[in-house]
Design an enzyme around this catalytic site. Sequence first.
Site, PDB file in Angstrom:
ATOM      1  N   ALA A  16       1.055  -1.222   0.179  1.00  0.00           N
ATOM      2  CA  ALA A  16      -0.054  -0.366  -0.086  1.00  0.00           C
ATOM      3  C   ALA A  16       0.812   1.367  -0.096  1.00  0.00           C
ATOM      4  O   ALA A  16       0.830   2.497  -0.764  1.00  0.00           O
ATOM      5  CB  ALA A  16      -1.181  -0.111   1.116  1.00  0.00           C
ATOM      6  N   LYS A 197       3.868   9.508  16.710  1.00  0.00           N
ATOM      7  CA  LYS A 197       3.235   9.199  15.355  1.00  0.00           C
ATOM      8  C   LYS A 197       2.330   8.002  16.335  1.00  0.00           C
ATOM      9  O   LYS A 197       1.337   7.973  16.307  1.00  0.00           O
ATOM     10  CB  LYS A 197       3.562   8.420  14.796  1.00  0.00           C
ATOM     11  CG  LYS A 197       3.002   8.049  13.100  1.00  0.00           C
ATOM     12  CD  LYS A 197       3.168   8.799  11.868  1.00  0.00           C
ATOM     13  CE  LYS A 197       2.067   7.772  11.460  1.00  0.00           C
ATOM     14  NZ  LYS A 197       1.424   6.671  10.942  1.00  0.00           N
ATOM     15  N   ASN A 205      -4.146   0.729  16.046  1.00  0.00           N
ATOM     16  CA  ASN A 205      -3.414  -0.535  15.481  1.00  0.00           C
ATOM     17  C   ASN A 205      -4.659  -1.652  16.509  1.00  0.00           C
ATOM     18  O   ASN A 205      -4.553  -2.205  15.499  1.00  0.00           O
ATOM     19  CB  ASN A 205      -2.289  -0.149  15.116  1.00  0.00           C
ATOM     20  CG  ASN A 205      -2.090   0.882  13.900  1.00  0.00           C
ATOM     21  OD1 ASN A 205      -2.684   2.036  14.166  1.00  0.00           O
ATOM     22  ND2 ASN A 205      -0.895   0.066  12.432  1.00  0.00           N
ATOM     23  N   SER A 267      -3.474  -0.428   9.243  1.00  0.00           N
ATOM     24  CA  SER A 267      -2.736  -1.385   8.421  1.00  0.00           C
ATOM     25  C   SER A 267      -2.621  -2.973   9.312  1.00  0.00           C
ATOM     26  O   SER A 267      -3.062  -4.118   8.977  1.00  0.00           O
ATOM     27  CB  SER A 267      -1.320  -0.856   8.455  1.00  0.00           C
ATOM     28  OG  SER A 267      -0.786  -0.794   9.289  1.00  0.00           O
TER      29      SER A 267
END
Length: 319
Positions: A16, A197, A205, A267
């Site tokens: 991706a 981040k 996640n 992800s």
Amino acid sequence: MTAQQAIKVGIIGTGAIGGFYGVMLAKAGYEVHYLLRSEYPAVKQNGLMIQSDVYGEIHQAQANAWNDASQMPKCDWLLVGAKTTSNPSLVPLIEAAAADNAKVVLMQNGFGVEDELRPLLSDKLHLLGGLCFICVHRGAPGIIYHQAYGGVNLGYHSGPATAEQALAITEEGASLFRNAGLDSKAMANIEQARWQKLVWNIPYNGLSVLLDATTGEMMNNPDARALIADLMQETIDAATACGHQLPDNFVQTMLKATDKMPDYHPSMYHDFTHQRPLELKGIYAAPLAAAKEAGCSMPKVEMLLQSLAFKVNQPIAEL
Ligand SMILES: NC(=O)c1ccc[n+]([C@@H]2O[C@H](COP(=O)([O-])OP(=O)(O)OC[C@H]3O[C@@H](n4cnc5c(N)ncnc54)[C@H](OP(=O)(O)O)[C@@H]3O)[C@@H](O)[C@H]2O)c1
Ligand SMILES: CC(C)(CO)[C@@H](O)C(=O)[O-]
């Protein structure tokens, strides 16, 4: 030949992230070479397609696809788009595709990823971190769905550059992305940027996997929202303990930003549904270890890691 055409960019792991940034750079005129594995035959035949909610369809019909790094032309910039779980095994591929003094950018989430790779790489290579602020995932082979954003912030980690040269290299890297129409900034401190981040990735996640939920579903549930805020605060406290002051009111800033995001599966959710390894070390175990070293505990983050490790039957001790 334009200045862009003179620069060769290699994508190590065209999923991706690798596919999206590769196609955007190719569209801006850079010579981009893609290293693939399972999707090589499809991309060799049909090229790469971005289906974007922002840009519409972008098709690079003739993509320079490779399934053997030693056959690739030597690249000036190598963007590593594989998951952090495969980093040590990528070293020979990176070395094979690197021009002399190449710049290697880990376009990955997580903490300590450059520290782990550095001792395995030759000294002549520059190593940078690239933090991607984007919502993108793989669809069918060679097809990338892009939901939102696209910025990349870069920071120099290590290599043969002086401090002044490191800044110039980082600025040069950011200019590649800016020439492709994307936001990109050079960051003075990659470790600080990685902690910042993680304030987003640590809660969303893992919880997306455990709760089988999108960001929107979690944000609309008061209990999940409170847990997310707690996980964010633990991460901010750990960053502070490690010497990195994050912006004031950062939990509220991140929650508000997520409220405005399109409904999204991070992800790690896609990795779980496709039975791929989860980035448990980079996103959880490594920051937990750094926090512990600094005398800071992260009890809810630790519980999240323990639950994820159980879910995928992956002993934490073996991460
Ligand atoms: N997706 C996002 O929106 C997003 C946003 C911010 C940050 N990130 C971070 O970006 C990084 C990449 O994520 P992603 O979502 O792009 O992952 P992804 O879609 O799973 O792509 C990883 C790619 O690397 C390839 N690969 C792995 N090992 C390889 C090898 N030895 N040789 C050739 N290719 C290899 C995989 O090929 P196979 O098909 O053969 O496995 C796959 O195409 C992660 O650290 C993630 O946390 C992602
Ligand atoms: C959602 C996002 C924009 C958070 O930074 C993205 O970068 C991600 O999933 O890591």
